[in-house]
Scaffold this active site. Structure first.
Site, PDB file in Angstrom:
ATOM      1  N   LYS A 154       0.778  -1.118  -0.054  1.00 52.73           N
ATOM      2  CA  LYS A 154       0.023   0.065   0.069  1.00 52.73           C
ATOM      3  C   LYS A 154       0.936   1.151   0.043  1.00 52.73           C
ATOM      4  O   LYS A 154       0.660   2.089  -0.683  1.00 52.73           O
ATOM      5  CB  LYS A 154      -0.980  -0.058   1.218  1.00 52.73           C
ATOM      6  CG  LYS A 154      -1.987  -1.050   1.177  1.00 52.73           C
ATOM      7  CD  LYS A 154      -2.768  -0.932   2.231  1.00 52.73           C
ATOM      8  CE  LYS A 154      -2.214  -1.929   3.526  1.00 52.73           C
ATOM      9  NZ  LYS A 154      -1.772  -3.235   3.374  1.00 52.73           N
ATOM     10  N   ILE A 155       1.824   1.315   0.702  1.00 54.16           N
ATOM     11  CA  ILE A 155       2.737   2.355   1.051  1.00 54.16           C
ATOM     12  C   ILE A 155       3.666   2.701  -0.084  1.00 54.16           C
ATOM     13  O   ILE A 155       3.791   3.631  -0.780  1.00 54.16           O
ATOM     14  CB  ILE A 155       3.424   2.623   2.404  1.00 54.16           C
ATOM     15  CG1 ILE A 155       2.338   2.549   3.550  1.00 54.16           C
ATOM     16  CG2 ILE A 155       4.423   3.675   2.469  1.00 54.16           C
ATOM     17  CD1 ILE A 155       2.716   2.262   4.865  1.00 54.16           C
ATOM     18  N   ASP A 174       9.618  -6.405  -5.421  1.00 56.51           N
ATOM     19  CA  ASP A 174       8.748  -7.166  -4.372  1.00 56.51           C
ATOM     20  C   ASP A 174       8.466  -8.688  -4.875  1.00 56.51           C
ATOM     21  O   ASP A 174       8.350  -9.015  -6.342  1.00 56.51           O
ATOM     22  CB  ASP A 174       7.561  -6.601  -4.566  1.00 56.51           C
ATOM     23  CG  ASP A 174       6.090  -7.023  -3.313  1.00 56.51           C
ATOM     24  OD1 ASP A 174       6.301  -7.980  -3.018  1.00 56.51           O
ATOM     25  OD2 ASP A 174       5.934  -5.896  -2.690  1.00 56.51           O
ATOM     26  N   PRO A 207       7.486  -5.239   5.470  1.00 55.16           N
ATOM     27  CA  PRO A 207       7.278  -5.540   6.899  1.00 55.16           C
ATOM     28  C   PRO A 207       8.660  -6.112   7.533  1.00 55.16           C
ATOM     29  O   PRO A 207       9.491  -6.595   6.593  1.00 55.16           O
ATOM     30  CB  PRO A 207       6.264  -6.515   7.009  1.00 55.16           C
ATOM     31  CG  PRO A 207       6.142  -7.351   5.405  1.00 55.16           C
ATOM     32  CD  PRO A 207       6.664  -6.207   4.479  1.00 55.16           C
ATOM     33  N   SER A 234      10.128   2.142   7.532  1.00 58.23           N
ATOM     34  CA  SER A 234       8.991   0.907   7.573  1.00 58.23           C
ATOM     35  C   SER A 234       9.453   0.440   9.161  1.00 58.23           C
ATOM     36  O   SER A 234       8.497   0.346  10.071  1.00 58.23           O
ATOM     37  CB  SER A 234       9.427  -0.106   6.630  1.00 58.23           C
ATOM     38  OG  SER A 234       8.865   0.310   5.456  1.00 58.23           O
ATOM     39  N   ASP A 259      13.028   6.902   9.877  1.00 55.83           N
ATOM     40  CA  ASP A 259      11.874   7.421  10.739  1.00 55.83           C
ATOM     41  C   ASP A 259      11.669   6.535  11.657  1.00 55.83           C
ATOM     42  O   ASP A 259      10.850   6.315  12.529  1.00 55.83           O
ATOM     43  CB  ASP A 259      10.470   7.341   9.953  1.00 55.83           C
ATOM     44  CG  ASP A 259       9.357   8.026  10.874  1.00 55.83           C
ATOM     45  OD1 ASP A 259       9.679   9.096  11.394  1.00 55.83           O
ATOM     46  OD2 ASP A 259       8.117   7.346  10.804  1.00 55.83           O
ATOM     47  N   GLU A 264      14.996   1.544  18.648  1.00 55.22           N
ATOM     48  CA  GLU A 264      14.135   2.902  18.940  1.00 55.22           C
ATOM     49  C   GLU A 264      13.446   2.491  20.094  1.00 55.22           C
ATOM     50  O   GLU A 264      12.914   3.582  20.953  1.00 55.22           O
ATOM     51  CB  GLU A 264      13.204   3.073  18.004  1.00 55.22           C
ATOM     52  CG  GLU A 264      12.116   2.379  17.610  1.00 55.22           C
ATOM     53  CD  GLU A 264      11.165   2.666  16.554  1.00 55.22           C
ATOM     54  OE1 GLU A 264      11.708   2.962  15.460  1.00 55.22           O
ATOM     55  OE2 GLU A 264       9.929   2.558  16.790  1.00 55.22           O
TER      56      GLU A 264
HETATM   57  P1  NAD Z   1       1.693  -3.952   2.810  1.00 54.86           P
HETATM   58  O1  NAD Z   1       1.599  -5.205   3.395  1.00 54.86           O
HETATM   59  O2  NAD Z   1       0.653  -3.499   2.061  1.00 54.86           O
HETATM   60  O3  NAD Z   1       3.196  -4.012   1.807  1.00 54.86           O
HETATM   61  C1  NAD Z   1       4.346  -4.620   2.155  1.00 54.86           C
HETATM   62  C2  NAD Z   1       4.815  -5.307   0.713  1.00 54.86           C
HETATM   63  O4  NAD Z   1       6.438  -5.548   1.125  1.00 54.86           O
HETATM   64  C3  NAD Z   1       4.197  -6.354   0.177  1.00 54.86           C
HETATM   65  O5  NAD Z   1       3.661  -6.359  -1.338  1.00 54.86           O
HETATM   66  C4  NAD Z   1       4.977  -7.498   0.051  1.00 54.86           C
HETATM   67  O6  NAD Z   1       5.006  -8.620  -0.971  1.00 54.86           O
HETATM   68  C5  NAD Z   1       6.247  -6.994   0.194  1.00 54.86           C
HETATM   69  N1  NAD Z   1       7.438  -7.504   0.633  1.00 54.86           N
HETATM   70  C6  NAD Z   1       7.593  -8.437   1.660  1.00 54.86           C
HETATM   71  N2  NAD Z   1       8.936  -9.016   1.956  1.00 54.86           N
HETATM   72  C7  NAD Z   1       9.532  -8.540   0.920  1.00 54.86           C
HETATM   73  C8  NAD Z   1      11.032  -8.320   0.469  1.00 54.86           C
HETATM   74  N3  NAD Z   1      11.768  -9.288   1.237  1.00 54.86           N
HETATM   75  N4  NAD Z   1      11.614  -7.812  -0.565  1.00 54.86           N
HETATM   76  C9  NAD Z   1      10.558  -6.911  -1.115  1.00 54.86           C
HETATM   77  N5  NAD Z   1       9.183  -6.671  -0.880  1.00 54.86           N
HETATM   78  C10 NAD Z   1       8.584  -7.454   0.204  1.00 54.86           C
HETATM   79  O7  NAD Z   1       2.502  -2.901   3.896  1.00 54.86           O
HETATM   80  P2  NAD Z   1       2.457  -1.470   3.776  1.00 54.86           P
HETATM   81  O8  NAD Z   1       1.139  -0.884   4.612  1.00 54.86           O
HETATM   82  O9  NAD Z   1       2.630  -0.878   2.799  1.00 54.86           O
HETATM   83  O10 NAD Z   1       3.252  -1.252   4.940  1.00 54.86           O
HETATM   84  C11 NAD Z   1       4.924  -1.354   4.843  1.00 54.86           C
HETATM   85  C12 NAD Z   1       5.406  -1.490   6.234  1.00 54.86           C
HETATM   86  O11 NAD Z   1       5.459   0.080   6.693  1.00 54.86           O
HETATM   87  C13 NAD Z   1       4.714  -1.812   7.347  1.00 54.86           C
HETATM   88  O12 NAD Z   1       5.088  -3.116   7.471  1.00 54.86           O
HETATM   89  C14 NAD Z   1       5.084  -1.348   8.665  1.00 54.86           C
HETATM   90  O13 NAD Z   1       6.056  -2.114   9.205  1.00 54.86           O
HETATM   91  C15 NAD Z   1       5.673  -0.029   8.268  1.00 54.86           C
HETATM   92  N6  NAD Z   1       4.852   1.286   8.535  1.00 54.86           N
HETATM   93  C16 NAD Z   1       5.426   2.318   9.168  1.00 54.86           C
HETATM   94  C17 NAD Z   1       4.712   3.350   9.729  1.00 54.86           C
HETATM   95  C18 NAD Z   1       5.574   4.639  10.234  1.00 54.86           C
HETATM   96  O14 NAD Z   1       4.817   5.499  10.978  1.00 54.86           O
HETATM   97  N7  NAD Z   1       6.976   4.774  10.199  1.00 54.86           N
HETATM   98  C19 NAD Z   1       3.381   3.655   9.486  1.00 54.86           C
HETATM   99  C20 NAD Z   1       2.905   2.472   8.843  1.00 54.86           C
HETATM  100  C21 NAD Z   1       3.560   1.093   8.363  1.00 54.86           C
END
Ligand code: NAD
Length: 332
Positions: A154-155, A174, A207, A234, A259, A264
């Site tokens: 998503k992000i 990915d 993740p 992340s 971030d 942390e």
């Molecule tokens: P998401 O589940 O929508 O997407 C994660 C993607 O990573 C998936 O498409 C998955 O296939 C891919 N992935 C898994 N292992 C991988 C690898 N080894 N190499 C490449 N891609 C791989 O998650 P999202 O909503 O996009 O969020 C991503 C991460 O952001 C979350 O897991 C969380 O840890 C982090 N996050 C941080 C904050 C913040 O405030 N800093 C806020 C929200 C989320």
């Protein structure tokens, strides 16, 4: 029904209490984090609400289950801090917030990238000291440069789309590629080594799992072009901090924006001004002019806080009423 809310900050309290329907829930707001030692403070609660740095390991879950807690409601997306296998064995339900404004997090990447590239953090300090020199503040045009997005969930997808808007070439890696989306937005999937070697900017959006821990380490940094900007919003442990510091000392990286940080817990989200920082690696990172650190605030927009609070309250209300939990939020 009582919910013990751990690691509560003023914005959590405000967001949770302002959700329509939350009035029927009884809150016990606690400012400290949940660990096996603080778990007894949830006594009498049917649910606990936790965030990214609460230590929800097996001993903690055992203590919660023993005093009648039924639900662990994470007010975040990532769940690497919860022992899901233990929760399942103990019959505890664990929920998370599967989706909240991904724009909040993606837009913070841009805040960091533009600041770092154009050295706004340094310019801001200089001008406040009436130092109007611009020596040493040279950045680069983003247009025509290459960005590498690791993880197109998503992000990551939103970051990629925004960077395309800047006229950047965007590469992505990915294991589960979204080819239709890539074709629509002019993004090219490549293998991880190609991405590492071809990108001027690399942003991590995966993740934290045993497989992704230290995804960025000495060998991966060696694949990068000199001057690459690395961004991690992340999870901290995606990067081996020791290897990162080593590369920064050698001048291998153009800039690093974080971030999140491997260690942390107990530091980020806290006001430690006036205290002696005990983490030597974080202290070292803070000395580099090309390192920009924010304290896990990428999610911190009104919209994201509202989304998080609504899903959390809906799950707590579902527990109280014996109704199904929010779709996609149940982890065990
Ligand atoms: P998401 O589940 O929508 O997407 C994660 C993607 O990573 C998936 O498409 C998955 O296939 C891919 N992935 C898994 N292992 C991988 C690898 N080894 N190499 C490449 N891609 C791989 O998650 P999202 O909503 O996009 O969020 C991503 C991460 O952001 C979350 O897991 C969380 O840890 C982090 N996050 C941080 C904050 C913040 O405030 N800093 C806020 C929200 C989320």
């Amino acid at each position: 029904m009582i919910t013990a809310v751990f690691d509560t900050k003023p914005y959590d309290r405000e967001a949770l209490q302002s959700v329509p329907g939350s009035a029927g829930l009884e809150w016990r707001f606690l400012e400290f984090r949940l660990t096996k030692d603080t778990a007894p403070t949830a006594r009498g609660a049917q649910a606990v609400c936790v965030f990214v740095n609460d230590q929800v390991d097996r001993p903690c879950l055992e203590a919660l289950a023993a005093q009648g807690v039924k639900l662990v409601a994470l007010r975040c997306t990532g769940f690497n801090n919860v022992d899901l296998a233990a929760a399942k064995e103990l019959g505890l339900t664990v929920t998370r917030v599967p989706v909240y404004s991904p724009y909040a997090v993606a837009e913070h990447v841009l805040a960091l990238l533009l600041t770092l590239n154009r050295k706004v953090h340094r310019a801001y300090n200089r001008v406040r000291e009436l130092n109007f020199s611009i020596n040493g503040l040279v950045g680069f045009d983003m247009r025509g440069k290459t960005a590498g997005i690791v993880g197109t969930g998503k992000i990551g997808r939103i970051v990629a789309e925004i960077l395309r808007g800047f006229g950047m070439k965007v590469l992505a890696f990915d294991p589960v590629p979204n080819r239709d989306w890539a074709a629509e937005h002019g993004v090219e999937y490549v293998d991880s080594r190609t991405l590492a070697g071809a990108s001027d900017v690399i942003s991590l959006h995966v993740p934290l799992t045993p497989e992704t821990k230290h995804l960025i380490r000495r060998e991966t940094i060696e694949l990068m072009k000199p001057g690459t900007i690395l961004i991690n919003v992340s999870r901290g442990a995606l990067i081996d901090t020791t290897a990162l510091i080593e590369a920064l000392k050698l001048g291998k990286l153009g800039g690093v924006a974080l971030d999140v940080y491997e260690e942390e817990e107990g530091i980020f989200f806290e006001d430690l001004s006036g205290q002696v920082l005990q983490d030597d690696e974080l202290a070292r990172l803070l000395t580099f002019p090309n390192v920009l650190i924010t304290s896990h605030q990428a999610f911190l927009t009104r919209e994201a806080l509202g989304d998080i609070a609504r899903t959390t309250v809906a799950n707590l209300a579902a527990l109280a009423a014996g109704q199904p939990f929010v779709e996609g939020s149940v982890l065990t």
